[in-house]
Design a protein around this motif. Sequence first.
Motif, mmCIF file in Angstrom:
data_model
loop_
_atom_site.group_PDB
_atom_site.id
_atom_site.type_symbol
_atom_site.label_atom_id
_atom_site.label_comp_id
_atom_site.label_asym_id
_atom_site.label_seq_id
_atom_site.Cartn_x
_atom_site.Cartn_y
_atom_site.Cartn_z
ATOM 1 N N CYS A 1 40.478 33.301 39.612
ATOM 2 C CA CYS A 1 41.315 34.507 39.661
ATOM 3 C C CYS A 1 42.265 34.536 40.846
ATOM 4 N N GLY B 1 43.194 34.134 36.416
ATOM 5 C CA GLY B 1 43.896 35.303 36.940
ATOM 6 C C GLY B 1 45.168 34.856 37.627
ATOM 7 N N THR C 1 48.116 35.390 40.139
ATOM 8 C CA THR C 1 48.261 36.241 41.335
ATOM 9 C C THR C 1 49.411 35.770 42.220
ATOM 10 N N ILE D 1 44.339 36.958 32.907
ATOM 11 C CA ILE D 1 44.290 38.297 33.482
ATOM 12 C C ILE D 1 45.497 38.445 34.402
ATOM 13 N N GLY E 1 47.820 39.763 37.328
ATOM 14 C CA GLY E 1 47.529 40.313 38.649
ATOM 15 C C GLY E 1 48.613 39.980 39.649
ATOM 16 N N LEU F 1 43.797 42.663 40.329
ATOM 17 C CA LEU F 1 43.525 42.003 39.057
ATOM 18 C C LEU F 1 43.452 43.026 37.933
ATOM 19 N N ASN G 1 37.507 31.603 44.576
ATOM 20 C CA ASN G 1 38.711 31.211 43.840
ATOM 21 C C ASN G 1 39.399 30.055 44.558
ATOM 22 N N SER H 1 39.817 40.888 29.352
ATOM 23 C CA SER H 1 40.091 41.283 30.727
ATOM 24 C C SER H 1 39.117 42.368 31.171
#
Length: 336
Positions: free
Chosen positions: A23, A52, A54, A76, A78, A91, A191, A214
Motif C-alpha cells: 500500500c 495501494g 500513493t 486502492i 490513495g 488510503l 510497505n 477496498s
Amino acid sequence: MPTSASTPPGATGRRRAWYRGDCHVHSLYSDGELTPQQLVAGARSAGLDFLGTTDHNTADAHPAWVHATDDDLLVILGEEVTTRTGHWLALGLRPGEVIDWRYGVRDGLVARHLDQVHQAAGLSVAAHPHAPYPSGTFMYPYEGFDAVEVWNGPWRSSAPWQADNEAALAEWGRALAADIHRGPWRPAMGNSDTHLEGQIGVPHTVVQADELTSAGILAGIRAGRSWIAASAAVKLSFTATAGGQTAGIGERLKGGNQPVLLRVDVAGVPSGTVSFHTEQGTAHRSSLTATGSHTVEWTTDADASGFVRVEVRDAEGRMAALSNPIILTTAAPPAR
C-alpha cells in the motif's frame, strides 16, 4: 473531481481469506520511475493480490489506474501526504480526491485532514516514522491515525534515504501495551515505498479480509488482522488457544486464568528465529530448522501477558515476518 467511473476495476469472486498487498508505491505521476501498468505487472510477479497507489500530493494518476489493471488485482486509490514534519498515507480515497499537505505539526491542522480521509471511509497511516531526512521524520502524535508503517522498504539498507525500521518497530512496540489497555490500538503495516523497478512487495502486508475489495482490505488493516512479510515466499500462521477457544492475529482471546497455548507455523525462513513479545518485552525465542518450515509453541496466560505478537528473523537477523498482536484477556473485551 472524476466520477465513480474513474474507479479501477476490483478483484471479483474473492471471499474471506488472507490477501497480500503493498500500500505504498509511487508512479511516474510523482517521483517514481514506473507507469501504473509496470507497477501492476510488478505486483503480479511479486505474488500480490492488491496494491495501494500513493503518489505524493496528487491524484493525477487515478484515471490511469482504470486502464492499468483487470479484475485479478485490486487497486486502492490513495496519496502520500507529504507535510513539512512527516509523511502519511491516505488510503481508500475517492477518485480525484487530494488531501492537503501544506502544513506542519505546529499548525495544528493534521486532525482536520485525517477527518477528511475518515469521511471517505479511508485509512490514515503514519509513514516511515524514522526516515533520515527532515520532512520524513514523523513529528505528529499517533492519535487519530489508524495504523503505523513500522517496516518501510528492505529491513536494512545502506541507501541514505532508508528508514530506520528497528527504531520504528521499537517505538510502536513500546506504546502497544498502553494503547491496547485504553483502546483503540494502532496496528503495524509494512510497505515497499516503491519508486524503482524490483522494489515492489519488499515488504508487504498480509491481510485477512472478508472479501478482496477496498472496504474489505481496509477493514482488515484497521482491525489489525494482518502481518508483514519480506516476500511472498514467507508464510506465517499465528494462533492462541485456551479453554476450547481460538483467536488469531488482531483478535481477542477471553481465556480467563487458563493456560494459553501460542502456536506459530512458519515457512520460507531457513535457520531463522521466532520470538514472542509481550508487555514484558521478548518473552520466548526459538530457532527454526534449516528447511525453513517449522512449528513453534509457547504457553502463557492472560495474567502474565496482556498481548502476544511474533517476530521472525532470518539467519542474518533481518526481519522476515512480523505480526500484529493477539490480545489476551480475562474479561469481556471493550467495545471498539
